[in-house]
Design a protein around this motif. Structure first.
Motif, PDB file in Angstrom:
ATOM      1  N   LEU A 229       0.813  -1.214   0.000  1.00 18.29           N
ATOM      2  CA  LEU A 229       0.000   0.000   0.000  1.00 18.29           C
ATOM      3  C   LEU A 229       0.850   1.269   0.000  1.00 18.29           C
ATOM      4  N   PHE A 230       1.959   1.241   0.718  1.00 15.85           N
ATOM      5  CA  PHE A 230       2.823   2.426   0.725  1.00 15.85           C
ATOM      6  C   PHE A 230       4.239   1.993   1.081  1.00 15.85           C
ATOM      7  N   SER A 231       5.161   2.967   1.102  1.00 18.77           N
ATOM      8  CA  SER A 231       6.554   2.634   1.394  1.00 18.77           C
ATOM      9  C   SER A 231       7.164   3.688   2.309  1.00 18.77           C
ATOM     10  N   THR A 232       8.238   3.313   2.948  1.00 13.69           N
ATOM     11  CA  THR A 232       9.018   4.293   3.710  1.00 13.69           C
ATOM     12  C   THR A 232      10.480   4.102   3.365  1.00 13.69           C
ATOM     13  N   GLN A 233      11.259   5.071   3.774  1.00 13.88           N
ATOM     14  CA  GLN A 233      12.692   4.975   3.566  1.00 13.88           C
ATOM     15  C   GLN A 233      13.297   4.255   4.765  1.00 13.88           C
ATOM     16  N   ALA A 234      14.013   3.163   4.515  1.00 12.53           N
ATOM     17  CA  ALA A 234      14.632   2.419   5.611  1.00 12.53           C
ATOM     18  C   ALA A 234      15.625   3.325   6.330  1.00 12.53           C
ATOM     19  N   GLY A 235      15.764   3.133   7.627  1.00 11.23           N
ATOM     20  CA  GLY A 235      16.708   3.941   8.379  1.00 11.23           C
ATOM     21  C   GLY A 235      16.223   5.341   8.625  1.00 11.23           C
ATOM     22  N   SER A 236      14.924   5.565   8.512  1.00  6.57           N
ATOM     23  CA  SER A 236      14.374   6.875   8.848  1.00  6.57           C
ATOM     24  C   SER A 236      13.205   6.663   9.792  1.00  6.57           C
ATOM     25  N   ALA A 237      13.086   7.532  10.779  1.00  3.15           N
ATOM     26  CA  ALA A 237      12.005   7.396  11.751  1.00  3.15           C
ATOM     27  C   ALA A 237      10.884   8.391  11.460  1.00  3.15           C
ATOM     28  N   VAL A 427      14.122  20.496  21.165  1.00  2.00           N
ATOM     29  CA  VAL A 427      15.414  21.036  20.730  1.00  2.00           C
ATOM     30  C   VAL A 427      16.243  19.945  20.058  1.00  2.00           C
ATOM     31  N   TYR A 428      16.140  18.735  20.581  1.00  3.76           N
ATOM     32  CA  TYR A 428      16.994  17.649  20.106  1.00  3.76           C
ATOM     33  C   TYR A 428      16.238  16.740  19.138  1.00  3.76           C
ATOM     34  N   TYR A 429      15.422  17.333  18.277  1.00  7.25           N
ATOM     35  CA  TYR A 429      14.607  16.541  17.357  1.00  7.25           C
ATOM     36  C   TYR A 429      15.472  15.643  16.467  1.00  7.25           C
ATOM     37  N   THR A 430      16.531  16.219  15.896  1.00  5.56           N
ATOM     38  CA  THR A 430      17.367  15.451  14.973  1.00  5.56           C
ATOM     39  C   THR A 430      17.994  14.249  15.663  1.00  5.56           C
ATOM     40  N   GLU A 431      18.501  14.480  16.877  1.00  3.24           N
ATOM     41  CA  GLU A 431      19.124  13.395  17.625  1.00  3.24           C
ATOM     42  C   GLU A 431      18.109  12.297  17.916  1.00  3.24           C
ATOM     43  N   ALA A 432      16.904  12.696  18.345  1.00  6.33           N
ATOM     44  CA  ALA A 432      15.873  11.707  18.677  1.00  6.33           C
ATOM     45  C   ALA A 432      15.458  10.935  17.433  1.00  6.33           C
ATOM     46  N   ASN A 433      15.325  11.654  16.325  1.00  8.09           N
ATOM     47  CA  ASN A 433      14.936  11.003  15.079  1.00  8.09           C
ATOM     48  C   ASN A 433      15.971   9.951  14.681  1.00  8.09           C
TER      49      ASN A 433
END
Lengths: 466, 270, 297
Positions: A229-237, A427-433
């Motif tokens: 039905l859909f896809s995502t990019q592996a290694g991305s949250a 603030v730490y969105y990138t790190e958490a992602n």
């Protein structure tokens, strides 16, 4: 004699270079030409960060007071979207202010982060442009670390109440408005209705449903047609973050510490992800281009992402008329779960180095925060959807889309956008992602969800500790 | 193994390697003629979108300015680098003593720190001497490279000292010996050095991007970065742009490699 | 150096002139690399994020020991180094000595083709490598059709195979580059030396190990140091081919440092400390290589 000429040439250049080499190392100040930069600001560049702040503030003040210069410099990326939009805005503003000029420097987002990071790290605020575009997820990072880089425009005459509340929160800190919201990243789900029909479904069956029902239908579709039905990019949250926002659930505690390990909603997201992955309803791609190819070249029959994905969906011109759009599935069994979320989007910021804050805020007040015409222009050509509510009532938004079989997609998206839960990216969105991306990868490879979430929390805590 | 079979083996290995090496470039050319959807779908046959891609690219980026800037900066950087570094490499070897060998070690160490960590200090320095936003500031950090110095140092090692001694007896000055004897003899080293320096200069992009505030100074690599940063990436157009960007170095090498001739110098040291 | 002593005056003058040759290059390196490096070294003793920093002593260096991702990235880089660099340099040597045969025709084209990978745009080659190794890509097609694999394998989604893809990509990209230096080094060797050896009955392998390699020693040292440095500072392939994944299994030190400096909340002190660890590791390896290879006859 060729050789002779070559050696003469070489010795001449060499002598010249020797001189230049000595010159530039001994007294570089003497020969520094000020090419196109804002020389007055550069001359007073102190090396010390604290002093630089003060100097930048002073420069901004004097700049605004003088008000003689009608040119504003901008950093932005994407010729067909952001840069196009602000240039259209400039055209509208120029009608009343013919002297007004915008100088846009195109900087890709990754390069912008590098450039901005270096300038801020060195404390040279005088090298900032007047206006810059920034991804919403990165705003809090800069606002927390370098509060002095922005100009507070709360009382600049821009009516912020007319912007969608969810979007506005991505450019405000402690009730202070630091940015002008721009494009909409409301979550949409696009499906090939012709392929769905083959399996005996319509897009209505996939509207307002939960991920569990979605998975059930998806398994049936996969069996009958062979399409995910859909896809995502592996290694991305990213999809995890979108699910979290759809339920209004944050990965941060109120005090800013990560709320990952014992977050029931997050655990549901991870379980949902694993369910979709294991059943094959969700395909994974190893990279962005492969991800786009999954739905443009028919490996999946749909995609779920921020509405800016439309441009890529519509690049498959031969599939015109075969697509339909609806909202995303919701988390099952979670309080406050909705079918609405957001991915991406950016806002404009006036920096503290702006030479003419009055002019810049007036420009925004009369364009991005005051011109229905602007949004009517940029929507059909660039697909730039507004978060400025008055624009949503425009007729242009109700135009049917041929690609989507006559559906008035922009009206629908505007409707979705108004229902997106407010959300703190932190603030730490990138790190958490990044940490969650690692967790997700390990979970689909058989890792234990609780353990992986604990590891992710530890990683984020480590990144937050200095 | 006879000479003939050996040559045949060489041919097979070399041709196979060449094909594997060139394949992506050929794919790039094919991709430049296809639509974005076809490119990422992995289509391997030429399409009819070349002109459309070219027009889109022109509308999106000022590639002629990009090419002009890239050539301007790369040529200046290559010429100056080669001169400065070949002088130094020659000096390090021909006049070597323990101080110069130690200095060479220190110079080598300067390339071992990731540039990411030097950007903020370098930016502060450039700002203090008003070199931000200048052409000099653009190229200065990459003019003198330990790599080139070491390359010329190692090639100077195979340069016979007897030739230098003889020239000295003939009354040539030290600098004259370098220009009249070393430079013409070391053509192949210069050819290799020019190619890779040009290539590095051509691809050099992150520092210039950080210090230049002026959109008219954008180079080709910056423009390619711009092309990939949008919500929608047109891969056909992108492949055309990267193909154009790849060509100059390839053509330069094709001309430069003519200087690789076997045993022209007629000299072996040792 | 076998220069004859013909009076101190002349020698001292020559020595002075020798230093003159170095001045432009050395001054530039001192200003553009060494001074910023010293400043970065000082930064590596400060802690904090963004503009809020204070003196932290050695705490950044202690922190490295607890940083699981960075420790993983060190392992990854050494994995690449140990496997990729020897294969690449030997291949480059073999190709260069094959191309040094005067009887070979079309050398120009062959050389150019083999050099091309390093000039090929990163964007394009990353896309094509990912496409080749994709689940429905060419490599899987070949491997399944000749029966090595039963089902398509997602190379980029598994830790070991992702690293191997990076190694293959690196070998593909840099072998021709290193070959160029060997080629240019070989030009300084008289081809008659080879002819003589062949008449004496030396086998190609003997010629390769007894003549080619010793004469190319300075160039081999150069390429070995450069490749060591390049691999431990590897960035492009990690970012563009695998994005460090799956789950940091292929991330490199420079990639992690870049992420920590410019993508996440900036920690200049900590990232400088990590950079100096790279310097230390490369310097030790380069020192060993110099000790082995930088002797003058």
């Amino acid at each position: 004699m060729k050789k002779k000429i070559v050696s003469i040439l070489l010795s001449v250049t060499m002598a010249g270079m020797l001189l230049a080499g000595c010159g530039s190392s001994a007294a570089p100040q003497a020969q520094a030409p000020a090419e196109g930069g804002d020389a007055p600001a550069a001359e007073s560049a102190p090396a010390d960060a604290a002093e630089a702040d003060a100097a930048a503030d002073a420069a901004a003040d004097t700049g605004a007071a003088a008000g003689g210069d009608n040119t504003l410099t901008v950093w932005a990326w994407d010729q067909n979207f952001n840069i196009y939009s602000i240039n259209e805005a400039a055209k509208i503003y120029q009608r009343e202010n013919p002297d007004f000029k915008l100088e846009v420097e195109e900087v890709s987002w990754d390069d912008l982060q590098t450039k901005l990071g270096t300038i801020l790290g060195a404390g040279n605020y005088d090298q900032l442009p007047d206006i810059m575009l920034m991804q919403d997820f990165a705003f809090r990072k800069y606002a927390m670390q370098y509060p002095d880089m922005f100009t507070d425009i709360t009382n600049s005459g821009i009516d912020f109440s007319q912007f969608a509340a969810g979007k506005l929160s991505a450019s405000t800190v402690d009730g202070k408005n630091l940015g002008i919201p721009f494009d909409n990243g409301a979550e949409i789900a696009c499906y090939r209705s012709d392929l769905l029909e083959e399996a005996g479904y319509t897009v209505d069956d996939l509207t307002n449903i939960s991920w569990t029902d979605f998975n059930r239908i998806g398994e049936d579709v996969l069996k009958k047609t062979g399409y995910s039905l859909f896809s995502t990019q592996a290694g991305s949250a990213d999809i995890i973050m979108q699910m979290m926002q759809s339920a209004g659930a944050s990965i941060w505690n109120d005090d800013g510490t990560p709320n990952i390990a014992n977050n029931a909603t997050l655990k549901t997201c991870m379980e949902t992800y694993k369910m979709l992955f294991d059943s094959g309803v969700m395909a994974t791609a190893n990279s962005w281009d492969e991800y786009i190819a999954t739905f443009t070249s028919g490996k999946t029959l749909g995609t779920i992402n921020g509405c800016w994905i439309l441009a890529s969906v519509q690049s498959a011109e031969d599939q015109s008329g075969k697509w339909s759009m609806t909202n995303m599935p919701s988390l099952a069994g979670v309080n406050g779960a909705t079918n609405y979320s957001n991915q991406g989007g950016s806002s404009w910021f006036i920096t503290s180095n702006c030479k003419n804050v009055e002019l810049a805020s007036d420009f925004f007040a009369k364009t991005f925060a005051g011109s229905v015409e602007l949004y009517e222009t940029i929507l059909p050509t660039a697909g730039a959807l507004s978060t400025w509510t008055p624009a949503g009532d425009s007729d242009v938004y109700a135009q049917p889309s041929e690609f989507f079989g006559g559906q008035a997609i922009f009206k629908d998206i505007t409707d979705y956008a108004s229902k997106v839960p407010q959300w703190d990216m932190g603030v730490y969105y990138t790190e958490a992602n990044t940490a969650l991306a690692t967790a997700v990868t390990n979970v689909v490879n058989g890792g234990n969800i609780d353990e992986e979430l604990q590891t992710a929390e530890d990683t984020v805590n480590f990144d937050m500790g200095n | 193994m006879t000479d003939k079979t050996r040559t045949l083996c060489s041919y097979i290995v070399l041709i196979l390697t060449a094909v594997i090496s060139v394949f992506p470039l050929i794919w790039m050319v094919i991709a430049a003629t296809n639509s974005s959807v076809d490119v990422i779908a992995g289509k391997l046959t030429p399409g009819f979108k070349f002109i459309e891609n070219y027009q889109n690219l022109l509308a999106n980026q000022d590639i002629y300015r990009g090419l002009f800037n890239s050539f301007k900066y790369s040529i200046v950087q290559t010429v100056v680098s080669i001169v400065i570094c070949s002088l130094a490499g020659y000096g390090f070897e021909v006049y070597h003593d323990k101080y110069k060998d130690a200095l060479m070690g220190v110079i080598l160490m300067s390339m071992m720190i990731p540039f990411v960590s030097m950007m903020v200090p370098l930016f502060r320095m450039f700002s203090a001497v008003n070199l931000l936003n200048t052409t000099i500031g653009f190229i200065l950090p990459s003019l003198s490279t330990p790599f080139l110095i070491m390359l010329f140092r190692s090639s100077a090692r195979s340069f016979p000292m007897e030739m230098i001694e003889a020239a000295r007896i003939d009354g040539l000055g030290e600098f004259q010996i370098f220009v009249k004897m070393f430079v013409p003899t070391m053509k192949s080293t210069y050819a290799a050095a020019i190619t890779v320096t040009f290539m590095n200069a051509w691809n050099n992009y992150i520092w210039p991007k950080v210090i230049m505030q002026d959109s008219s100074s954008q180079t080709m690599p910056m423009m390619i970065s711009n092309l990939t940063s949008g919500y929608f990436t047109d891969y056909g157009m992108l492949m055309l742009a990267v193909f154009i960007t790849t060509l100059p170095t390839a053509v330069l090498f094709l001309f430069m490699q003519k200087n690789f001739r076997e045993g022209l110098t007629g000299s072996v040291k040792g | 150096m076998n220069s004859k002593r013909s009076g101190m005056g002349l020698n001292a003058r020559r020595n002075f002139e020798g230093w003159l040759f170095l001045v432009p290059a050395v001054v530039l390196i001192v200003c553009m690399s060494l001074i910023p490096a010293v400043m970065a070294f000082v930064t590596s003793f400060t802690t904090g994020t963004g503009a809020n920093t204070q003196w932290g002593g050695l705490s950044n260096y202690m922190r490295i020991l607890k940083d699981k991702v960075f420790l993983q990235s060190i392992k990854n880089c050494f994995f690449y180094l140990i496997i990729q660099v020897p294969i690449m340099l030997v291949l480059a040597l073999i190709l260069a000595s094959m191309l040094n045969n005067p009887k070979l025709k079309c050398k120009g084209i062959l050389r150019t083709c083999i050099f091309l990978p390093c000039a090929t745009s990163l964007v394009a080659y990353a896309i094509i490598f990912r496409t080749l190794f994709a689940t429905d890509g060419l490599i899987n097609l070949v491997l399944t059709s000749i029966g090595i694999l039963n089902a398509p394998y997602n190379f980029l989604a598994h830790p070991l195979s992702a690293k191997i893809v990076i190694i293959i990509a690196l070998i593909w990209r840099w072998t021709g580059y290193n070959m160029v230096f060997y080629l240019s080094g070989l030009q300084n060797i008289d081809y008659s030396v080879y002819e003589a050896a062949r008449i004496d009955g030396a086998s190609p392998f003997q010629i390769f190990t007894k003549i080619t390699i010793p004469l190319l020693k300075p160039t081999i040292l150069l390429t070995a140091i450069m490749s060591t440095n390049g691999t431990l500072q590897l960035f492009d392939e990690s970012v563009n081919l695998t994005n460090g994944g799956p789950a940091n299994a292929s991330i490199t030190m420079s990639h992690y440092i870049y992420n920590q400096t410019f993508q996440g909340v900036p920690k200049f002190g900590y990232t400088s400390a990590m950079s100096f660890l790279i310097l230390f590791m490369v310097a030790v390896l380069a020192f060993i290589q110099m000790k082995v290879g930088d002797k003058r006859d």
